[in-house]
Write a protein that holds these residues in place. Sequence first.
Motif, mmCIF file in Angstrom:
data_model
loop_
_atom_site.group_PDB
_atom_site.id
_atom_site.type_symbol
_atom_site.label_atom_id
_atom_site.label_comp_id
_atom_site.label_asym_id
_atom_site.label_seq_id
_atom_site.Cartn_x
_atom_site.Cartn_y
_atom_site.Cartn_z
ATOM 1 N N ARG A 54 7.430 -15.802 95.470
ATOM 2 C CA ARG A 54 7.075 -16.996 94.697
ATOM 3 C C ARG A 54 7.598 -16.893 93.257
ATOM 4 O O ARG A 54 8.053 -17.894 92.680
ATOM 5 N N LEU A 55 7.525 -15.704 92.682
ATOM 6 C CA LEU A 55 7.992 -15.518 91.310
ATOM 7 C C LEU A 55 9.511 -15.731 91.225
ATOM 8 O O LEU A 55 10.010 -16.368 90.282
ATOM 9 N N ILE A 56 10.236 -15.234 92.216
ATOM 10 C CA ILE A 56 11.687 -15.397 92.215
ATOM 11 C C ILE A 56 12.057 -16.872 92.353
ATOM 12 O O ILE A 56 12.966 -17.365 91.662
ATOM 13 N N ILE A 57 11.347 -17.586 93.230
ATOM 14 C CA ILE A 57 11.618 -19.022 93.377
ATOM 15 C C ILE A 57 11.349 -19.749 92.059
ATOM 16 O O ILE A 57 12.131 -20.623 91.645
ATOM 17 N N ALA A 58 10.258 -19.386 91.387
ATOM 18 C CA ALA A 58 9.932 -20.028 90.110
ATOM 19 C C ALA A 58 11.024 -19.766 89.074
ATOM 20 O O ALA A 58 11.416 -20.665 88.315
ATOM 21 N N ILE A 59 11.538 -18.536 89.042
ATOM 22 C CA ILE A 59 12.609 -18.206 88.092
ATOM 23 C C ILE A 59 13.859 -19.009 88.406
ATOM 24 O O ILE A 59 14.529 -19.539 87.492
ATOM 25 N N PHE A 60 14.206 -19.134 89.687
ATOM 26 C CA PHE A 60 15.381 -19.924 90.070
ATOM 27 C C PHE A 60 15.222 -21.388 89.658
ATOM 28 O O PHE A 60 16.163 -22.018 89.176
ATOM 29 N N VAL A 61 14.021 -21.935 89.862
ATOM 30 C CA VAL A 61 13.785 -23.337 89.495
ATOM 31 C C VAL A 61 13.917 -23.524 87.991
ATOM 32 O O VAL A 61 14.554 -24.485 87.521
ATOM 33 N N VAL A 62 13.333 -22.617 87.218
ATOM 34 C CA VAL A 62 13.435 -22.709 85.759
ATOM 35 C C VAL A 62 14.889 -22.593 85.319
ATOM 36 O O VAL A 62 15.351 -23.323 84.422
ATOM 37 N N GLU A 63 15.627 -21.691 85.953
ATOM 38 C CA GLU A 63 17.042 -21.532 85.594
ATOM 39 C C GLU A 63 17.829 -22.816 85.842
ATOM 40 O O GLU A 63 18.619 -23.263 84.998
ATOM 41 N N ILE A 64 17.611 -23.430 87.022
ATOM 42 C CA ILE A 64 18.311 -24.677 87.344
ATOM 43 C C ILE A 64 17.940 -25.776 86.354
ATOM 44 O O ILE A 64 18.798 -26.527 85.873
ATOM 45 N N LEU A 65 16.656 -25.876 86.015
ATOM 46 C CA LEU A 65 16.215 -26.907 85.071
ATOM 47 C C LEU A 65 16.815 -26.685 83.681
ATOM 48 O O LEU A 65 17.198 -27.655 82.997
ATOM 49 N N LEU A 66 16.909 -25.437 83.271
ATOM 50 C CA LEU A 66 17.527 -25.148 81.975
ATOM 51 C C LEU A 66 19.000 -25.546 81.961
ATOM 52 O O LEU A 66 19.494 -26.107 80.972
ATOM 53 N N ARG A 67 19.699 -25.253 83.051
ATOM 54 C CA ARG A 67 21.114 -25.609 83.114
ATOM 55 C C ARG A 67 21.316 -27.120 83.158
ATOM 56 O O ARG A 67 22.260 -27.657 82.573
ATOM 57 N N ILE A 68 20.422 -27.823 83.868
ATOM 58 C CA ILE A 68 20.515 -29.286 83.891
ATOM 59 C C ILE A 68 20.249 -29.848 82.494
ATOM 60 O O ILE A 68 20.941 -30.769 82.034
ATOM 61 N N ALA A 69 19.246 -29.291 81.813
ATOM 62 C CA ALA A 69 18.947 -29.759 80.456
ATOM 63 C C ALA A 69 20.083 -29.443 79.489
ATOM 64 O O ALA A 69 20.340 -30.200 78.551
ATOM 65 N N ALA A 70 20.777 -28.324 79.720
ATOM 66 C CA ALA A 70 21.852 -27.926 78.811
ATOM 67 C C ALA A 70 23.106 -28.757 78.999
ATOM 68 O O ALA A 70 23.789 -29.110 78.034
ATOM 69 N N TYR A 71 23.434 -29.098 80.244
ATOM 70 C CA TYR A 71 24.698 -29.781 80.518
ATOM 71 C C TYR A 71 24.537 -31.258 80.846
ATOM 72 O O TYR A 71 25.528 -31.996 80.846
ATOM 73 N N GLY A 72 23.327 -31.692 81.172
ATOM 74 C CA GLY A 72 23.128 -33.093 81.485
ATOM 75 C C GLY A 72 23.882 -33.516 82.739
ATOM 76 O O GLY A 72 23.885 -32.817 83.755
ATOM 77 N N LYS A 73 24.570 -34.672 82.656
ATOM 78 C CA LYS A 73 25.308 -35.170 83.803
ATOM 79 C C LYS A 73 26.472 -34.263 84.188
ATOM 80 O O LYS A 73 26.904 -34.257 85.343
ATOM 81 N N ALA A 74 26.991 -33.518 83.236
ATOM 82 C CA ALA A 74 28.112 -32.610 83.528
ATOM 83 C C ALA A 74 27.710 -31.523 84.522
ATOM 84 O O ALA A 74 28.574 -30.964 85.204
ATOM 85 N N PHE A 75 26.419 -31.231 84.613
ATOM 86 C CA PHE A 75 25.955 -30.220 85.569
ATOM 87 C C PHE A 75 26.319 -30.611 86.992
ATOM 88 O O PHE A 75 26.700 -29.761 87.801
ATOM 89 N N PHE A 76 26.227 -31.897 87.320
ATOM 90 C CA PHE A 76 26.431 -32.354 88.689
ATOM 91 C C PHE A 76 27.902 -32.569 89.020
ATOM 92 O O PHE A 76 28.236 -32.933 90.147
ATOM 93 N N ARG A 77 28.790 -32.331 88.070
ATOM 94 C CA ARG A 77 30.218 -32.443 88.348
ATOM 95 C C ARG A 77 30.819 -31.144 88.849
ATOM 96 O O ARG A 77 31.971 -31.128 89.288
ATOM 97 N N ASP A 78 30.068 -30.068 88.771
ATOM 98 C CA ASP A 78 30.560 -28.757 89.208
ATOM 99 C C ASP A 78 30.058 -28.481 90.625
ATOM 100 O O ASP A 78 28.851 -28.456 90.863
ATOM 101 N N PRO A 79 30.955 -28.263 91.594
ATOM 102 C CA PRO A 79 30.497 -27.973 92.970
ATOM 103 C C PRO A 79 29.631 -26.727 93.069
ATOM 104 O O PRO A 79 28.731 -26.667 93.916
ATOM 105 N N TRP A 80 29.892 -25.740 92.214
ATOM 106 C CA TRP A 80 29.084 -24.524 92.269
ATOM 107 C C TRP A 80 27.643 -24.805 91.862
ATOM 108 O O TRP A 80 26.716 -24.166 92.359
ATOM 109 N N ASN A 81 27.445 -25.742 90.948
ATOM 110 C CA ASN A 81 26.080 -26.109 90.584
ATOM 111 C C ASN A 81 25.363 -26.782 91.754
ATOM 112 O O ASN A 81 24.161 -26.566 91.964
ATOM 113 N N TRP A 82 26.075 -27.606 92.508
ATOM 114 C CA TRP A 82 25.491 -28.200 93.708
ATOM 115 C C TRP A 82 25.133 -27.112 94.721
ATOM 116 O O TRP A 82 24.114 -27.206 95.417
ATOM 117 N N PHE A 83 25.975 -26.107 94.823
ATOM 118 C CA PHE A 83 25.701 -24.986 95.733
ATOM 119 C C PHE A 83 24.381 -24.308 95.361
ATOM 120 O O PHE A 83 23.516 -24.087 96.221
#
Length: 278
Positions: A54-83
Motif C-alpha cells: 500500500r505504501l509503494i502504491i501511495a508513493i507511485f500515485v504521489v509521484e504521478i500527481l507531482l509530474r502531472i502538476a509539474a508538466y501540465g498538459k505536456a505530461f500526456f504528450r509523452d508515451p512513457w508517461n502514459w505507460f
Amino acid sequence: MPSISRERLRVFVDAPAFQRAVIAVITLNAIALGLETSPEFADQHATALLVTDRLIIAIFVVEILLRIAAYGKAFFRDPWNWFDLIIVGVALVPASESLSILRLFRFLRILRLISVVPGMRRVVSALFTAIPGLASILVLLLLALYIAAVIGERLFHQAAPQHFGDFSTSLFTMFTVLTVENWPQVAQDVMATEPLAWIFFAAFIVITAFFILNLLIGVIVSAMEAEVNASHWKADQAIELEQHIAVMNEIRALNERVDRLTAALPAPANTRPPEGSS
C-alpha cells in the motif's frame, strides 16, 4: 498553478535525487513481490507485505500527481508517461474475486524501471524504432523455417518420424535446429538412414543462424547506434544553444558599454576657420 511554482516543481521531479528515489522504490517493490512467492514468508509477514504494498502504491500515485502538476498538459504528450500512468492505474483497481487476475499485473510495476532509467528507455526506444527492419528479417526467417520444415518432412519422415513425422513436428524440430541446441543428435538420428542429410542441416544452420540472425542483430545494433547518436545530438544542440546565448549576452553587454563610453566622450570642437579669413 503559477509558472514559478510549476518551474520549481519541474526542477524537483527532474532532479537526479528524485529519480534515484523512484528507482529505489521500484526496486523495493520488486523485492517485496519476490518475497510474496514464498508461502512461508508470506504467511509470517502478511501484514508487513500488505503495508509495504500500500505504501509503494501511495508513493507511485504521489509521484504521478507531482509530474502531472509539474508538466501540465505536456505530461500526456509523452508515451512513457502514459505507460507509467496505466501501470499505476491498474494497481489502484481493487482485487475482487472477479478481478483477481489483476493482482498478477502488480508485477508489471517492475517494468517502470524501463521508463525511469534513461539507458533502458533508450534500448526500448531503439527496439521500437527498429521494428520495420526487424519485421522484414523476421518474415525472412519464418519463411526459411517454413520451407525447411516442409522439405524435412518430405525427405525424412520415414528416416526419423520422431523428428519429421508430420509438419508440426518437423517445424518444431527445425526451430530446435535453428537455436543450435542439440541439433547434432537430430542430425545423427536422420543420418543413420540418410547419410547425406548433413548437407541439409549444415545449409539450414548457415543460412538462418549465421546469416539471417546476424542481420537481425545488425538491425538492432544500428537502431541502438542511431538512438544514442540522436540523444548525443540533442545534448550537443542544448550545449550549443547555451553557448550561443552566452555569446549573444556578452556581445549585448559590450555594445551597451561602448554606447555608454561614446555618450561620455566630449563633443568634438568646431575647428573650421571662419569665412573670409585667410
